[in-house]
Scaffold this motif. Structure first.
Motif, PDB file in Angstrom:
ATOM      1  N   GLY A   1     -36.997  65.259  20.543  1.00  0.00           N
ATOM      2  CA  GLY A   1     -36.686  63.831  20.562  1.00  0.00           C
ATOM      3  C   GLY A   1     -37.716  63.022  19.803  1.00  0.00           C
ATOM      4  O   GLY A   1     -37.379  62.097  19.053  1.00  0.00           O
ATOM      5  N   TYR A   2     -38.984  63.357  19.988  1.00  0.00           N
ATOM      6  CA  TYR A   2     -40.047  62.657  19.272  1.00  0.00           C
ATOM      7  C   TYR A   2     -39.917  62.876  17.768  1.00  0.00           C
ATOM      8  O   TYR A   2     -40.074  61.953  16.977  1.00  0.00           O
ATOM      9  N   LYS A   3     -39.588  64.102  17.373  1.00  0.00           N
ATOM     10  CA  LYS A   3     -39.423  64.412  15.948  1.00  0.00           C
ATOM     11  C   LYS A   3     -38.278  63.596  15.362  1.00  0.00           C
ATOM     12  O   LYS A   3     -38.385  63.030  14.276  1.00  0.00           O
ATOM     13  N   GLN A   4     -37.167  63.502  16.095  1.00  0.00           N
ATOM     14  CA  GLN A   4     -36.030  62.722  15.614  1.00  0.00           C
ATOM     15  C   GLN A   4     -36.397  61.244  15.496  1.00  0.00           C
ATOM     16  O   GLN A   4     -36.028  60.582  14.520  1.00  0.00           O
ATOM     17  N   LEU A   5     -37.121  60.718  16.469  1.00  0.00           N
ATOM     18  CA  LEU A   5     -37.566  59.325  16.423  1.00  0.00           C
ATOM     19  C   LEU A   5     -38.480  59.099  15.223  1.00  0.00           C
ATOM     20  O   LEU A   5     -38.324  58.130  14.481  1.00  0.00           O
ATOM     21  N   HIS A   6     -39.431  60.005  15.024  1.00  0.00           N
ATOM     22  CA  HIS A   6     -40.364  59.913  13.911  1.00  0.00           C
ATOM     23  C   HIS A   6     -39.621  59.941  12.583  1.00  0.00           C
ATOM     24  O   HIS A   6     -39.850  59.104  11.700  1.00  0.00           O
ATOM     25  N   ASP A   7     -38.710  60.892  12.439  1.00  0.00           N
ATOM     26  CA  ASP A   7     -37.952  61.008  11.194  1.00  0.00           C
ATOM     27  C   ASP A   7     -37.101  59.761  10.938  1.00  0.00           C
ATOM     28  O   ASP A   7     -37.018  59.277   9.812  1.00  0.00           O
ATOM     29  N   SER A   8     -36.483  59.231  11.986  1.00  0.00           N
ATOM     30  CA  SER A   8     -35.663  58.026  11.840  1.00  0.00           C
ATOM     31  C   SER A   8     -36.506  56.823  11.446  1.00  0.00           C
ATOM     32  O   SER A   8     -36.099  56.003  10.628  1.00  0.00           O
ATOM     33  N   ALA A   9     -37.690  56.714  12.036  1.00  0.00           N
ATOM     34  CA  ALA A   9     -38.574  55.579  11.735  1.00  0.00           C
ATOM     35  C   ALA A   9     -39.053  55.609  10.290  1.00  0.00           C
ATOM     36  O   ALA A   9     -39.248  54.561   9.671  1.00  0.00           O
ATOM     37  N   LEU A  10     -39.236  56.800   9.745  1.00  0.00           N
ATOM     38  CA  LEU A  10     -39.739  56.909   8.378  1.00  0.00           C
ATOM     39  C   LEU A  10     -38.636  57.037   7.334  1.00  0.00           C
ATOM     40  O   LEU A  10     -38.913  57.098   6.146  1.00  0.00           O
TER      41      LEU A  10
END
Length: 84
Positions: free
Chosen positions: A28-37
């Motif tokens: 979930g954190y990886k998906q959030l990070h990828d979406s933010a960038l």
């Protein structure tokens, strides 16, 4: 070896253990990070620069001599009660 490198090395093994223990949270954190960038209203480079500026400003504010930290539980000088 710099302090940052030492800390990173010390946290590597516990980080791996945590990742194994809660893989859904890490995903979930990886998906959030990828979406933010992801490029969108701002390109990825601008987004990363903003994130860097926020991180630096938080560290500078916390350690700045301009805004000294007071001991926990103490009021600013203008609000302190007079001593008996």
């Amino acid at each position: 070896m710099s302090y940052g490198t030492q800390v990173r090395d010390e946290l590597r093994a516990p980080g791996r253990e945590l990742r194994r223990a809660i893989p859904q949270v890490y995903e979930g954190y990886k998906q959030l990070h990828d979406s933010a960038l992801e490029s969108g209203a701002l390109d990825a480079k601008t987004t990363e620069l903003i994130a860097l500026a926020i991180a630096v400003s938080k560290e500078v504010t916390a350690a700045s001599p301009i805004t000294p930290r007071r001991p926990s539980g103490t009021a600013p000088p203008s609000r302190r009660q007079p001593r008996p």
